[in-house]
Design a protein around this motif. Structure first.
Motif, PDB file in Angstrom:
ATOM      1  N   HIS A  84       0.661  -1.211  -0.452  1.00 57.48           N
ATOM      2  CA  HIS A  84       0.181   0.089  -0.338  1.00 57.48           C
ATOM      3  C   HIS A  84       0.598   1.619   0.342  1.00 57.48           C
ATOM      4  O   HIS A  84       0.548   2.448   0.614  1.00 57.48           O
ATOM      5  CB  HIS A  84      -0.658   0.221   1.091  1.00 57.48           C
ATOM      6  CG  HIS A  84      -1.523  -1.366   0.944  1.00 57.48           C
ATOM      7  ND1 HIS A  84      -2.381  -1.522   0.508  1.00 57.48           N
ATOM      8  CD2 HIS A  84      -1.909  -2.439   2.229  1.00 57.48           C
ATOM      9  CE1 HIS A  84      -3.028  -2.674   1.058  1.00 57.48           C
ATOM     10  NE2 HIS A  84      -1.768  -3.717   1.890  1.00 57.48           N
ATOM     11  N   GLY A  85       1.752   1.013  -0.506  1.00 59.75           N
ATOM     12  CA  GLY A  85       2.628   2.573  -0.651  1.00 59.75           C
ATOM     13  C   GLY A  85       3.813   2.623   0.261  1.00 59.75           C
ATOM     14  O   GLY A  85       4.564   3.226   0.703  1.00 59.75           O
ATOM     15  N   MET A  86       3.986   1.665   1.489  1.00 60.95           N
ATOM     16  CA  MET A  86       4.463   2.593   2.619  1.00 60.95           C
ATOM     17  C   MET A  86       5.675   1.317   2.646  1.00 60.95           C
ATOM     18  O   MET A  86       6.050   0.428   2.202  1.00 60.95           O
ATOM     19  CB  MET A  86       4.278   1.345   3.782  1.00 60.95           C
ATOM     20  CG  MET A  86       3.094   2.602   4.116  1.00 60.95           C
ATOM     21  SD  MET A  86       2.309   1.953   5.812  1.00 60.95           S
ATOM     22  CE  MET A  86       3.617   2.279   6.639  1.00 60.95           C
ATOM     23  N   ARG A 137       8.105  -0.002   4.119  1.00 63.08           N
ATOM     24  CA  ARG A 137       8.286  -0.322   5.340  1.00 63.08           C
ATOM     25  C   ARG A 137       7.530  -1.982   5.291  1.00 63.08           C
ATOM     26  O   ARG A 137       8.957  -2.780   5.454  1.00 63.08           O
ATOM     27  CB  ARG A 137       7.117  -0.466   6.548  1.00 63.08           C
ATOM     28  CG  ARG A 137       7.433  -1.232   8.098  1.00 63.08           C
ATOM     29  CD  ARG A 137       6.110  -1.306   8.736  1.00 63.08           C
ATOM     30  NE  ARG A 137       6.554  -2.018  10.231  1.00 63.08           N
ATOM     31  CZ  ARG A 137       7.486  -0.922  11.272  1.00 63.08           C
ATOM     32  NH1 ARG A 137       7.886  -0.510  10.857  1.00 63.08           N
ATOM     33  NH2 ARG A 137       7.292  -2.437  12.062  1.00 63.08           N
TER      34      ARG A 137
END
Lengths: 436, 298, 327
Positions: free
Chosen positions: C264-266, C268
């Motif tokens: 989701h675009g993170m 991490r």
């Protein structure tokens, strides 16, 4: 070799030659130079997302004929932010006025030498226009340097599904609901009642992490960092309390365990997966209405957030030190963050004003939302902003919250690891980041 | 390769070996199983893209609905991309076409030239140079971005199309690829014969090697064009919204206040894909056209 | 890659062109010059442009990696090899390296094998040839970022397509992000979806250059199609196979957008960094938080080294297992 092939090759080489020559002149919308004609100053304004500034800029240019504004929209925050980091480091490329999201701004408050001190340009006179917390976030701890003026804020309210409330036998009108969830304990008690009815499949809340930010901000003057920017997240009892409360709700089956911003979370709205969600103003039309869709229009309503005040999100305008026109840039930033600028942006993009006069203006205050059963959104969100107490967040607040604590808490919520283990990991990681 | 020498100019094969009654011919007929496997492969390939087109035709709340069936809002969503007073999307299309064309033509030309030299000419340091070229490809792209940006600032190229063209006119990938093709596709006998005929190295490249590399060059061209067209990170860093590439425009036009307008994004993606189909047809013919000729190279 | 035979010996090639009535000596000289120097001329454009736009960033990165350099605060102090020392003790770095290698192996091995088989199937006479060939490269047509959203939908935990399909046959939903290996598998699938057809096309181009009479004589000798594939096709396109192996190694180790979109675009890469790759960690260090450019630069250099090592290993592995022509 065929003639056609030979010709193709000649064409290709010619195209290459022409192309290189063309490269310098191709399609550009404006060919203005740094300084326009007749002593005009050209300002570059860079924003991310959609600040809704088209009309406001026109008005500003009309009032300041010597200034020309070029508005560059930079896509989403996560695209713009690294770009800005590079520009500031390279000493070139950043606009004369740039939009900074709150979390980004906090980082720059600590590393403020890349930005102009707005107090030197006369911003002190504007202090009374803003809620204290909004103003303070952009102020260095010694109070001597201000790097940003508030554009929008999020405010915070509780969005809830009337239809699900009704099925569970709970009151549905927003005054009664607001009364029933005055505190977070009330809110959880109502959730238990909702679940005990046994009549609804949907969870009570979207995620355990949702209550964390508002809860801590209402009950503590500091969050993860002390005023000297040292990490105190592991010793701040309010944070641990919020963490435990959230995960307790999850354990009781009150949360939908939907990870915010994930595809599942997005889809959860349409699939009626939860009955309540703490919502800032930008989330109402932009996300809840969009994701729930026209079929759910009129099923949502908005009540006051437990605890009364809160905020989630919002941005600032800042003037990078590399600008050649600080005075004009200040005029622009000042206009865009004035009541007029705020209201124009509200009209265009639904950005909630952060200035008190903007919030109090009938254009905002009288606003109701049709999608949300006619809820008086201007009033509700405006109050939440005014009721919010100043909280010291610290430079790395957003990084610690969004990239460390929230994911770990979600992992614990999903049962991937125990609450205690997740807490230890989150705190260790946060300490490491804070020290670095 | 043990086959007979051909004369340099007879790159086009004698008609005999092309198709027909030779015993091996049936090998080249596709069996039903082949069709089945390929069609399955195509369906798998196309499915996610079809899905993205379907999302482009829906409203924002239906993005996540299963099963994916088309909605009726395609043109409304496309309108939202186009109806924008800066016409950013159209500028993006034009700019991307310019950038991708120049980069593609240049990459094909320089890659085939260098690839030919590295594969078929003997010169001191050849292997060393090849190694360097391969090594250049291994440099992680992201880290190059900051110093490259600093260079663009010095050259005053930021915000201009040169910045996304000139650094990419040559690519180690292309040189390496053409070199590997040339090893197999151009026989040494052919080159030697051309030399005996008095051809200069340049003429050998132009008249003998380039035609032989054509199918591979078409593949390289297709891949380069698509990659340049879809490139986002670097254009986004170095360009401004005044001179956007198509991916850049897409990004800007699909960002709302703190959220993404998915249907607009996918409608724009669908639009941005159309020009690529044209490129596909152009290069596709070359790739297919090359197959029979390539069959009898040496 | 051991094919060496180059041009004919200079004296023979220098034989004056028949149709050109030039004086013998000048043509001889031109020919010599041509043979000796034109190769350098042909590779020169690459090295000139690379020297300008590639070398500086490279050297600058080395230089920066020796500094404690934070973009955000502007701190810039010479640190010697400190960044590298810290990095080698950084558990998150090794975790990212582990993920990167894992995703690389999971994606590349099936990808290249399937591509080879696909190319072999495509290298025939059939109806709809163009359509089928183009069909398999179609995944390359849209940007990774856009299609990444689709894959996030396919592999969503609760409302995703795959879990829904699994549910219909009574299989428990898979935790596509919390389970490290499931996440690798999904990302590998995304990668393969995009690049298998691409590699097949590259193989196809090389297969088309194989003289057909080789197959014809093999066929006369009674070799089966499968044997022909392994004994003629594969050895003859060996340079191309080595090429794709190296290219995939390079691309695979730098994988960034797919896992980014998957998470989701993170950057991490999962709650516990289950699928954070090296490129994501470099990005996280360089552009977020304090923007520790020096640290990120050092990490890029280690990544560079890893790519070289793995490219060499893979090169040797493939060279050994795929026998080339008898040279």
């Amino acid at each position: 070799m065929s003639v056609i092939r030979r010709r193709l090759r000649t064409v290709a080489v010619a195209a290459l030659a022409a192309g290189v020559a063309l490269g310098s002149t191709a399609c550009s919308k404006s060919n203005d130079d740094e300084a326009g004609e007749g002593g005009q100053v050209k300002l570059v304004l860079q924003t991310f997302s959609n600040f809704g500034y088209d009309q406001a800029i026109k008005d500003f240019e009309a009032a300041n004929p010597t200034i020309k504004v070029e508005h560059q929209r930079m896509g989403e925050l996560r695209d713009f932010q690294p770009k800005l980091v590079q520009w500031l480091a390279a000493g070139s490329g950043a606009g004369d006025v740039v939009g900074l999201e709150e979390g980004v701004l906090l980082q720059y408050v600590q590393n403020h030498d890349k930005f102009t001190n707005l107090l030197d340009l006369g911003a002190g006179e504007l202090k009374a226009n803003f809620p204290e917390w909004k103003w303070n976030n952009a102020l260095t701890p010694d109070g001597k340097k201000l790097i940003g003026l508030g554009t929008d804020v999020g405010g915070l309210a509780m969005c809830y599904r009337k239809d699900l409330f009704q099925q569970a036998g709970l009151p549905t009108d927003r005054e009664t609901v607001s009364q029933r969830i005055k505190t977070w304990d009330d809110y959880i008690a109502l959730g238990r009642e909702y679940k005990a009815s046994g009549k609804v499949k949907a969870a009570w809340l979207d995620s355990a992490t949702s209550l964390m930010q508002p809860y801590v901000m209402q009950n503590s003057e500091v969050f993860f960092f002390g005023k000297d920017n040292s990490f105190i997240g592991d010793t701040n009892p309010v944070i641990r309390k919020a963490w435990d409360t959230g995960l307790q709700m999850a354990a009781e089956g009150l949360t939908a365990k939907a990870q915010r911003w994930s595809a599942d979370w997005d889809a959860a709205f349409k699939n009626n997966a939860f009955a309540t969600i703490p919502c800032p103003a930008w989330m109402t039309e932009g996300i809840i209405a969009q994701r729930s869709g026209p079929t759910n229009a009129g099923k949502w309503d908005i009540a006051t957030i437990p605890g009364g005040g809160g905020n989630w999100g919002g941005s600032y305008l800042a003037i990078p030190a590399q600008t050649k026109h600080p005075k004009e840039a200040y005029l622009l930033a000042k206009y865009l963050t004035s009541k007029e600028g705020h209201l124009a942006a509200f009209k265009e993009a639904g950005a909630m004003p952060s200035s008190i006069p903007g919030i109090e203006d009938p254009a905002f205050k009288g606003k109701t939302s049709e999608y949300f059963s006619g809820a008086p959104v201007g009033q509700i969100f405006g109050d939440s902003v005014k009721n919010m107490k100043p909280v010291f967040l610290g430079a790395k607040h957003q990084q610690v919250w969004e990239t460390i604590v929230e994911p770990q808490m979600q992992a614990a919520e999903r049962g991937q690891l125990s609450s205690a283990a997740a807490w230890t990991k989150a705190m260790d990681e946060a300490k490491k980041v804070s020290a670095g | 390769m043990t086959t007979t020498q051909a004369l340099p100019r007879s790159v086009t094969p004698p008609p005999r070996a092309r198709r027909g009654r030779t015993p091996g011919a049936r090998l080249w007929e596709a069996s039903p199983l082949t069709y089945l496997a390929l069609i399955l492969g195509c369906v798998l390939s196309v499915f996610p893209i079809v899905w993205s087109f379907i999302i482009a035709s829906r409203d924002n709340s239906a993005v996540y609905d299963m099963p994916p069936t088309p909605g009726g809002m395609l043109f409304e969503n496309i309108d939202r991309m186009l109806a924008n007073e800066d016409a950013a999307f159209l500028y993006g299309l034009v700019n991307s076409a310019v950038v991708s064309t120049i980069v593609t033509v240049s990459v094909i030309f320089f890659s085939s030239l260098a690839g030919f030299a590295l594969a078929k000419l003997r010169f001191r340091g050849r292997n060393g140079l090849l190694l360097v070229i391969v090594l250049t490809m291994m440099v992680p792209t992201q880290l190059g971005i900051i110093p490259l940006y600093l260079m663009m600032v010095e050259l005053e190229w930021t915000g201009t199309l040169q910045a996304v063209i000139v650094p990419f006119l040559v690519q180690g990938f292309g040189v390496f690829m053409m070199r590997q093709y040339a090893l197999a596709a151009v026989s040494d006998e052919l080159i030697e014969a051309a030399r005996l005929d008095g051809c200069s190295t340049w003429r050998i490249y132009w008249n003998v090697v380039l035609p032989a590399l054509r199918p591979a060059a078409a593949v390289l061209g297709l891949l380069t064009f698509m990659q340049t067209w879809n490139e986002f990170l670097w254009p986004f860093v170095v360009l401004t919204p005044d001179t956007p590439t198509v991916q850049y425009s897409l990004k800007i036009l699909s960002s709302g206040l703190y959220q993404t307008d998915y249907t607009a994004l996918f409608a724009g993606t669908a639009l941005a894909t159309l020009p690529l189909l044209v490129v596909f047809l152009v290069f596709g013919r070359q790739i297919i056209g090359g197959i029979m000729e390539g069959a009898v190279k040496s | 890659m051991s094919s060496t035979v180059g041009a004919a010996p200079p004296r023979r090639a220098a034989t004056p062109a028949r149709h050109r009535p030039q004086p013998r000596r000048s043509s001889y000289r031109l020919g010599r010059w041509d043979l000796k120097y034109s190769p350098y001329l042909y590779v020169a454009p690459f090295f000139v442009l690379f020297g300008i736009f590639g070398l500086f960033p490279l050297l600058y990165t080395v230089y920066v990696s020796l500094f404690d350099y934070e973009l955000l605060s502007g701190t810039r102090e010479f640190a010697g090899l400190e960044n590298y020392r810290v990095l080698l003790a950084d558990a998150q770095f090794w975790n990212a390296a582990y993920n990167t290698v894992g995703i690389f192996v999971l994606s590349t091995v099936p990808q290249l094998i399937v591509a080879l088989l696909l190319a072999n199937l495509l290298n025939r006479q059939m109806r709809g040839r163009t359509l089928l060939r183009m069909g398999i490269v179609v995944p390359n047509i849209t940007s990774v970022a856009a299609v990444g959203i689709i894959f996030a939908l396919i592999f969503a935990d609760r409302y995703g397509l795959v879990n829904w399909l699994l549910g219909t046959v009574g299989i428990d939903p898979v935790a596509w992000r919390d389970n490290r290996y499931a996440s690798w598998l999904a990302i590998a699938f995304m990668v393969d979806w995009r690049w298998t057809g691409y590699n097949a096309l590259i193989y196809l181009g090389a297969m088309q250059a194989i003289p057909r009479d080789l197959y014809e004589s093999a066929s006369l000798d009674g070799a089966s199609a499968w044997r022909q594939f392994w004994q003629i096709t594969v050895p003859l396109i060996r340079p191309t196979i080595l090429f794709t192996v190296i290219i995939s190694t390079i691309g695979g180790f730098q994988i960034f957008t797919e896992p980014l979109m998957y998470g989701h675009g993170m950057v991490r890469g999962g709650a516990e960094h289950e699928f954070q790759t090296l490129a994501m960690y470099i990005y996280e260090q360089t552009f977020t938080g304090n923007a520790e450019y020096g640290y990120g630069a050092a990490m890029s250099w280690l990544l560079f080294l890893m790519i070289i090592i793995f490219a060499l290993i893979n090169f040797a592995l493939v060279r050994r297992s795929v026998k080339g022509e008898q040279k």
